[in-house]
Design a protein around this motif. Structure first.
Motif, PDB file in Angstrom:
ATOM      1  N   ARG A   1      79.764  96.386 -24.849  1.00 24.48           N
ATOM      2  CA  ARG A   1      80.830  95.749 -24.351  1.00 24.48           C
ATOM      3  C   ARG A   1      81.712  96.281 -23.301  1.00 24.48           C
ATOM      4  O   ARG A   1      81.953  95.679 -22.618  1.00 24.48           O
ATOM      5  CB  ARG A   1      81.607  95.361 -25.459  1.00 24.48           C
ATOM      6  CG  ARG A   1      82.548  96.319 -26.173  1.00 24.48           C
ATOM      7  CD  ARG A   1      82.996  95.779 -27.465  1.00 24.48           C
ATOM      8  NE  ARG A   1      84.296  96.821 -28.070  1.00 24.48           N
ATOM      9  CZ  ARG A   1      83.776  97.868 -28.651  1.00 24.48           C
ATOM     10  NH1 ARG A   1      82.420  98.081 -28.868  1.00 24.48           N
ATOM     11  NH2 ARG A   1      84.737  98.642 -29.251  1.00 24.48           N
ATOM     12  N   ASN A   2      81.301  97.748 -23.014  1.00 26.14           N
ATOM     13  CA  ASN A   2      82.188  98.272 -21.764  1.00 26.14           C
ATOM     14  C   ASN A   2      81.303  98.495 -20.894  1.00 26.14           C
ATOM     15  O   ASN A   2      82.012  98.849 -19.745  1.00 26.14           O
ATOM     16  CB  ASN A   2      82.737  99.565 -22.340  1.00 26.14           C
ATOM     17  CG  ASN A   2      83.722  99.385 -23.465  1.00 26.14           C
ATOM     18  OD1 ASN A   2      84.906  98.468 -23.212  1.00 26.14           O
ATOM     19  ND2 ASN A   2      84.041 100.362 -24.386  1.00 26.14           N
TER      20      ASN A   2
ATOM     21  N   ARG B   1      85.160  91.712 -24.647  1.00 23.53           N
ATOM     22  CA  ARG B   1      85.815  93.094 -25.461  1.00 23.53           C
ATOM     23  C   ARG B   1      87.202  93.048 -25.679  1.00 23.53           C
ATOM     24  O   ARG B   1      87.893  91.932 -25.164  1.00 23.53           O
ATOM     25  CB  ARG B   1      85.400  94.280 -24.317  1.00 23.53           C
ATOM     26  CG  ARG B   1      85.925  94.159 -23.067  1.00 23.53           C
ATOM     27  CD  ARG B   1      85.569  95.350 -22.454  1.00 23.53           C
ATOM     28  NE  ARG B   1      86.290  95.371 -20.894  1.00 23.53           N
ATOM     29  CZ  ARG B   1      86.266  96.246 -20.048  1.00 23.53           C
ATOM     30  NH1 ARG B   1      85.983  97.374 -20.660  1.00 23.53           N
ATOM     31  NH2 ARG B   1      86.702  96.320 -18.735  1.00 23.53           N
TER      32      ARG B   1
ATOM     33  N   ASP C   1      88.757 101.824 -28.324  1.00 19.34           N
ATOM     34  CA  ASP C   1      87.601 101.038 -28.603  1.00 19.34           C
ATOM     35  C   ASP C   1      87.046 101.557 -29.832  1.00 19.34           C
ATOM     36  O   ASP C   1      85.734 101.073 -30.433  1.00 19.34           O
ATOM     37  CB  ASP C   1      86.861 100.710 -27.409  1.00 19.34           C
ATOM     38  CG  ASP C   1      86.153 102.021 -26.830  1.00 19.34           C
ATOM     39  OD1 ASP C   1      86.623 103.117 -27.372  1.00 19.34           O
ATOM     40  OD2 ASP C   1      85.417 102.002 -26.043  1.00 19.34           O
TER      41      ASP C   1
END
Length: 499
Positions: A343-344, A436, A409
């Motif tokens: 997601r990053n 995200r 995160d």
């Protein structure tokens, strides 16, 4: 993970046994032989149960072990019987055959090449796994070790769950719309395909078109070939082994994963986490790792995954939504174990991508020994190292401009970022991203490591193995990582973090 939509997948023409995949010669009438193992794993000295359908009177199976190069290990033959193909979500129940695996067969990934009643192997001596790859007449299984030998410290995880998530035998994979009354998609492991021998969901790889993505030959075989050619003695297992046995990795110093290891069960993750906590090291030379959670059936013959929030139209791009029940990151962020998350980062799925490499930092770390690299150098840009999918950690920049993991995160606070690659954001760049928590900073691939009991290294890009034959620096870094982790741990690097 691949883009949804109407684009055709590799092997669409081979959805049924007896049809050839695109780019392959049509099979002669009656010559098709397809099969699958009852289980994807078997121990040396035990019986491999496999299932075959053919209209030929007899069939032959030649067994190749895929190491530094494929090696023919043995053959068997049997009477042919035809059975029709089944659905994607139920055991195909094809006629069964037994083969006693010799006790001296080493642990490894094995490919059975099926042919109709021939007296000799159906393929010429293969130079590599790509020569064995096909969308029909193949079967993959893993011979596991009874217990680690004293000199074997490395265990390689073969991602059978991910292979079957993309396997389209029976007309469907884990992707695409579900019937309105289904909350999750189920796929059976008892059908052709699963790494080789079946049609796969996905677009051709512009940077390596020899084999389809989402296959053993594309992702894992190049790394395994390099690993064994480098002189390492390795045992192999499937994610089903790690799911079923809490102790399967015990006795090894290093657990390896490469390429595209996307689908993990809760038990697999729990058992690997326990391995780390008790001092076991992990090296991931891939990306999009541990992105979806799957649940195997009690007998280990199928997996299921809930990919859509309740009430969301099926077939939508679920990675861009919140509330997908089996997204790991929404309930138990995967980066708490593997250090980074898709997601990053992002994915570039179709056509050639802009060349992108990692801008390096902390090059005094032992991982970079013998490379001559300095901070600010770029690794792998010439050969588009970053992609086809890549992972990252939420980070900030310190006073010297170095990327520092924030831990917001779920990434461990001591994760040392050794290289970062900011993803292009221009319209038309071709990069796809997932939802995200925070969009600041921008998307970036970040490779690095941390220590928590054992040391976890993550290369954060699916294409790392592709560059082993192209870039001596990638080769050297990989050797260093494995050398450090197979005998001990890399540990934290002094000065790597900034308060």
């Amino acid at each position: 993970m691949t883009a949804p939509g109407a684009a055709r997948s590799w092997g669409d023409a081979a959805a049924l046994p007896g049809t050839a995949a695109r780019g392959e010669a049509p099979l002669p009438a009656g010559a098709a032989v397809d099969g699958y193992p009852a289980r994807p794993n078997v121990r040396a000295g035990e019986v491999l149960r496999f299932h075959v359908s053919t209209r030929a009177d007899r069939f032959r199976a030649d067994f190749y072990r895929c190491g530094a190069r494929p090696r023919l290990m043995g053959s068997t033959a049997g009477p042919g019987r035809y059975a029709p193909p089944g659905r994607h979500d139920a055991d195909w129940h094809w006629p069964g055959h037994d083969f006693a695996v010799p006790g001296d067969w080493p642990s490894g990934v094995y490919v059975a090449v099926f042919s109709a009643g021939t007296a000799r192997p159906a393929v010429p001596p293969p130079a590599g796994a790509a020569d064995l790859d096909a969308r029909h007449s193949r079967m993959l299984f893993v011979v596991t070790a009874r217990e680690p030998a004293r000199h074997t410290r490395i265990l390689y995880k073969v991602p059978v769950f991910t292979y079957h998530a993309y396997n389209r035998s029976g007309g469907a994979s884990m992707y695409g719309a579900l019937p309105h009354d289904e909350a999750y998609r189920t796929v059976t492991l008892r059908r052709p395909g699963g790494g080789i021998g079946g049609p796969v969901k996905g677009l051709p790889d512009a940077h390596d078109p020899r084999t389809p993505r989402q296959t053993f030959a594309h992702w894992d075989a190049p790394f395994i070939s390099w690993l064994e050619a480098s002189g390492h003695t390795v045992d192999y297992c499937t994610d089903l082994d790690l799911d079923e046995s809490p102790q399967h990795a015990y006795g090894y110093r290093l657990l390896l994963s490469a390429g595209h290891d996307e689908y993990w069960s809760a038990r697999t993750r729990r058992h690997i986490t326990a391995f780390r906590d008790q001092g076991g090291n992990i090296a991931i030379f891939g990306a999009n790792t541990c992105w979806w959670r799957v649940t195997p059936t009690a007998d280990g013959t199928a997996i299921r995954c809930a990919k859509y929030p309740p009430g969301v139209p099926q077939g939508s791009e679920s990675d861009r939504m919140r509330g997908a029940p089996d997204h790991w990151w929404e309930g138990e962020p995967e980066n708490s174990l593997i250090g980074v998350s898709y997601r990053n980062g992002g994915g570039h799925w179709e056509g050639p991508r802009e060349p992108l490499g990692f801008t390096l930092q902390h090059t005094g770390h032992p991982v970079f020994a013998g490379t001559g690299l300095s901070d600010g150098d770029v690794l792998g840009e010439e050969h588009a190292l970053v992609g086809y999918e890549c992972d990252g950690a939420a980070h900030r920049r310190d006073a010297l401009g170095r990327a520092v993991a924030t831990g917001t995160d779920g990434t461990p606070a001591d994760f040392t970022i050794l290289g970062a690659a900011d993803l292009p954001t221009a319209p038309g760049s071709g990069w796809n991203t997932a939802v995200r928590e925070d969009t600041d900073p921008g998307r970036a691939a970040t490779f690095g490591l941390y220590t928590r009991g054992g040391t976890v290294f993550n290369a954060a890009t699916t294409d790392w193995a592709r560059l082993l034959a192209l870039d001596p620096l990638v080769d050297t870094i990989t050797r260093n990582v494995i050398s450090l982790l197979r005998r001990g741990g890399a540990g934290p690097h002094r000065g790597a973090r900034t308060p």
